[in-house]
Design a protein around this motif. Sequence first.
Motif: not given
Length: 71
Positions: A1-20
Amino acid sequence: MPNQLARLFTAHLRAVDETYFEHLRFAATFSAKLFAAGFCALVHAMLPFIFEKTASGIINDLHHRMHNRSK
């Protein structure tokens, strides 16, 4: 579960090439401008001679920024 949450949290950030924090700043600024456009539209609804093109100008600017942000 934590890995899935981390992927969900960072997928969009990678898609738009931005840091948090870059994304936080962009989204918060975008939100503030949307609120400003809404306020101007509301005032214009009651007083049609005020903010005649302000809300649409803000929306057009935001549209341009959104579509050109990762290019």
